[in-house]
Motif scaffolding. Structure first.
Motif, PDB file in Angstrom:
ATOM      1  N   LYS A  30       0.809  -1.221   0.000  1.00 42.37           N
ATOM      2  CA  LYS A  30       0.000   0.000   0.000  1.00 42.37           C
ATOM      3  C   LYS A  30       0.841   1.269   0.000  1.00 42.37           C
ATOM      4  O   LYS A  30       0.286   2.365  -0.060  1.00 42.37           O
ATOM      5  CB  LYS A  30      -0.950  -0.017   1.191  1.00 42.37           C
ATOM      6  CG  LYS A  30      -2.019  -1.078   1.054  1.00 42.37           C
ATOM      7  CD  LYS A  30      -3.029  -1.008   2.155  1.00 42.37           C
ATOM      8  CE  LYS A  30      -4.144  -2.012   1.912  1.00 42.37           C
ATOM      9  NZ  LYS A  30      -5.197  -1.882   2.897  1.00 42.37           N
ATOM     10  N   ARG A  31       2.173   1.134   0.042  1.00 49.80           N
ATOM     11  CA  ARG A  31       3.043   2.310   0.003  1.00 49.80           C
ATOM     12  C   ARG A  31       3.253   2.750  -1.441  1.00 49.80           C
ATOM     13  O   ARG A  31       3.244   1.948  -2.360  1.00 49.80           O
ATOM     14  CB  ARG A  31       4.394   1.988   0.643  1.00 49.80           C
ATOM     15  CG  ARG A  31       4.256   1.681   2.128  1.00 49.80           C
ATOM     16  CD  ARG A  31       5.548   1.329   2.744  1.00 49.80           C
ATOM     17  NE  ARG A  31       6.271   2.555   3.055  1.00 49.80           N
ATOM     18  CZ  ARG A  31       7.524   2.569   3.467  1.00 49.80           C
ATOM     19  NH1 ARG A  31       8.190   1.456   3.602  1.00 49.80           N
ATOM     20  NH2 ARG A  31       8.108   3.705   3.732  1.00 49.80           N
ATOM     21  N   SER A  32       3.461   4.031  -1.615  1.00 50.41           N
ATOM     22  CA  SER A  32       3.628   4.602  -2.953  1.00 50.41           C
ATOM     23  C   SER A  32       4.858   4.035  -3.663  1.00 50.41           C
ATOM     24  O   SER A  32       5.920   3.906  -3.074  1.00 50.41           O
ATOM     25  CB  SER A  32       3.768   6.123  -2.849  1.00 50.41           C
ATOM     26  OG  SER A  32       4.062   6.662  -4.117  1.00 50.41           O
ATOM     27  N   VAL A  33       4.657   3.696  -4.937  1.00 47.28           N
ATOM     28  CA  VAL A  33       5.775   3.250  -5.779  1.00 47.28           C
ATOM     29  C   VAL A  33       5.953   4.170  -6.985  1.00 47.28           C
ATOM     30  O   VAL A  33       6.845   3.970  -7.797  1.00 47.28           O
ATOM     31  CB  VAL A  33       5.591   1.781  -6.249  1.00 47.28           C
ATOM     32  CG1 VAL A  33       5.608   0.823  -5.066  1.00 47.28           C
ATOM     33  CG2 VAL A  33       4.332   1.606  -7.086  1.00 47.28           C
ATOM     34  N   ILE A  34       5.085   5.186  -7.090  1.00 47.99           N
ATOM     35  CA  ILE A  34       5.123   6.130  -8.217  1.00 47.99           C
ATOM     36  C   ILE A  34       5.364   7.536  -7.671  1.00 47.99           C
ATOM     37  O   ILE A  34       4.518   8.088  -6.984  1.00 47.99           O
ATOM     38  CB  ILE A  34       3.807   6.103  -9.025  1.00 47.99           C
ATOM     39  CG1 ILE A  34       3.424   4.681  -9.458  1.00 47.99           C
ATOM     40  CG2 ILE A  34       3.877   7.045 -10.219  1.00 47.99           C
ATOM     41  CD1 ILE A  34       4.326   4.080 -10.502  1.00 47.99           C
ATOM     42  N   LYS A  35       6.534   8.113  -7.978  1.00 45.66           N
ATOM     43  CA  LYS A  35       6.884   9.458  -7.485  1.00 45.66           C
ATOM     44  C   LYS A  35       6.267  10.564  -8.328  1.00 45.66           C
ATOM     45  O   LYS A  35       6.014  11.650  -7.845  1.00 45.66           O
ATOM     46  CB  LYS A  35       8.408   9.639  -7.479  1.00 45.66           C
ATOM     47  CG  LYS A  35       9.115   8.784  -6.478  1.00 45.66           C
ATOM     48  CD  LYS A  35       9.349   9.552  -5.224  1.00 45.66           C
ATOM     49  CE  LYS A  35      10.224   8.708  -4.315  1.00 45.66           C
ATOM     50  NZ  LYS A  35      10.228   9.136  -2.978  1.00 45.66           N
ATOM     51  N   GLN A  36       6.076  10.302  -9.621  1.00 48.99           N
ATOM     52  CA  GLN A  36       5.487  11.283 -10.529  1.00 48.99           C
ATOM     53  C   GLN A  36       4.654  10.522 -11.547  1.00 48.99           C
ATOM     54  O   GLN A  36       4.876   9.329 -11.742  1.00 48.99           O
ATOM     55  CB  GLN A  36       6.578  12.094 -11.218  1.00 48.99           C
ATOM     56  CG  GLN A  36       7.553  11.256 -12.019  1.00 48.99           C
ATOM     57  CD  GLN A  36       8.728  12.083 -12.512  1.00 48.99           C
ATOM     58  OE1 GLN A  36       8.851  13.241 -12.192  1.00 48.99           O
ATOM     59  NE2 GLN A  36       9.586  11.487 -13.297  1.00 48.99           N
ATOM     60  N   PRO A  87      -0.667   7.112 -11.892  1.00 48.43           N
ATOM     61  CA  PRO A  87      -0.704   8.401 -11.192  1.00 48.43           C
ATOM     62  C   PRO A  87       0.307   8.509 -10.056  1.00 48.43           C
ATOM     63  O   PRO A  87       0.658   7.511  -9.420  1.00 48.43           O
ATOM     64  CB  PRO A  87      -2.133   8.454 -10.647  1.00 48.43           C
ATOM     65  CG  PRO A  87      -2.558   7.041 -10.533  1.00 48.43           C
ATOM     66  CD  PRO A  87      -1.830   6.290 -11.614  1.00 48.43           C
ATOM     67  N   LYS A  88       0.759   9.719  -9.821  1.00 50.44           N
ATOM     68  CA  LYS A  88       1.675  10.004  -8.721  1.00 50.44           C
ATOM     69  C   LYS A  88       1.068   9.486  -7.418  1.00 50.44           C
ATOM     70  O   LYS A  88      -0.119   9.657  -7.160  1.00 50.44           O
ATOM     71  CB  LYS A  88       1.914  11.513  -8.614  1.00 50.44           C
ATOM     72  CG  LYS A  88       2.794  11.911  -7.461  1.00 50.44           C
ATOM     73  CD  LYS A  88       2.951  13.424  -7.398  1.00 50.44           C
ATOM     74  CE  LYS A  88       3.795  13.809  -6.194  1.00 50.44           C
ATOM     75  NZ  LYS A  88       3.995  15.250  -6.108  1.00 50.44           N
ATOM     76  N   GLY A  89       1.891   8.823  -6.622  1.00 48.48           N
ATOM     77  CA  GLY A  89       1.445   8.316  -5.331  1.00 48.48           C
ATOM     78  C   GLY A  89       0.776   6.953  -5.384  1.00 48.48           C
ATOM     79  O   GLY A  89       0.369   6.430  -4.350  1.00 48.48           O
ATOM     80  N   VAL A  95      -1.156  -0.113  -8.906  1.00 52.34           N
ATOM     81  CA  VAL A  95      -0.507  -0.336 -10.207  1.00 52.34           C
ATOM     82  C   VAL A  95      -0.891  -1.708 -10.757  1.00 52.34           C
ATOM     83  O   VAL A  95      -1.300  -1.837 -11.912  1.00 52.34           O
ATOM     84  CB  VAL A  95       1.027  -0.194 -10.094  1.00 52.34           C
ATOM     85  CG1 VAL A  95       1.726  -0.677 -11.355  1.00 52.34           C
ATOM     86  CG2 VAL A  95       1.407   1.250  -9.795  1.00 52.34           C
ATOM     87  N   VAL A  96      -0.790  -2.730  -9.925  1.00 49.80           N
ATOM     88  CA  VAL A  96      -1.141  -4.083 -10.360  1.00 49.80           C
ATOM     89  C   VAL A  96      -2.614  -4.151 -10.747  1.00 49.80           C
ATOM     90  O   VAL A  96      -2.962  -4.734 -11.781  1.00 49.80           O
ATOM     91  CB  VAL A  96      -0.794  -5.117  -9.261  1.00 49.80           C
ATOM     92  CG1 VAL A  96      -1.416  -6.473  -9.568  1.00 49.80           C
ATOM     93  CG2 VAL A  96       0.718  -5.230  -9.111  1.00 49.80           C
ATOM     94  N   ASN A  97      -3.487  -3.548  -9.959  1.00 50.95           N
ATOM     95  CA  ASN A  97      -4.916  -3.566 -10.271  1.00 50.95           C
ATOM     96  C   ASN A  97      -5.206  -2.865 -11.600  1.00 50.95           C
ATOM     97  O   ASN A  97      -6.044  -3.327 -12.380  1.00 50.95           O
ATOM     98  CB  ASN A  97      -5.733  -2.937  -9.151  1.00 50.95           C
ATOM     99  CG  ASN A  97      -5.821  -3.827  -7.930  1.00 50.95           C
ATOM    100  OD1 ASN A  97      -5.578  -5.032  -7.994  1.00 50.95           O
ATOM    101  ND2 ASN A  97      -6.145  -3.236  -6.801  1.00 50.95           N
TER     102      ASN A  97
END
Length: 108
Positions: A30-36, A87-89, A95-97
């Motif tokens: 559940k932690r962000s993997v996309i910074k931008q 999307p960012k955040g 992402v997988v979904n």
């Protein structure tokens, strides 16, 4: 202590350990993997290792978590080709979904 008692204790400890690992993995997923905002195009017939490599090259972080979540959610069996803007955040789970569900961004 009897053998039966030892087996019971060992079983309880093993179940608790599996629970801790599962909860930790869920928290990491559940932690962000996309910074931008990240754009990615997935061609038809892309296999799972190529998809994971493309995500890494696009700048997706914590790829070991993304890969694990993808395998657990069977993304390797449900890759949908197309154009995606992550999307960012976004978390590994999101992402997988998106990729598994085919939540693409229309090409303009």
């Amino acid at each position: 202590m009897t053998k039966r008692h030892n087996k019971l204790i060992l079983s309880v400890v093993a179940i608790a350990l599996v629970g801790v690992v599962a909860i930790s993995a869920l928290a990491l997923a559940k932690r962000s993997v996309i910074k931008q905002p990240t754009e990615i195009f997935i061609p038809t017939s892309t296999d799972y290792p190529t998809l994971i490599s493309s995500l890494s090259e696009a700048g997706v972080e914590r790829m070991e978590i993304v890969s694990l979540v993808g395998r657990l959610k069977k993304l390797d069996q449900h890759i949908k080709p197309g154009h995606y803007i992550l999307p960012k955040g976004a978390s590994a789970m999101r992402v997988v979904n998106m990729l598994r569900g085919g939540a693409q961004t229309p090409v303009k």
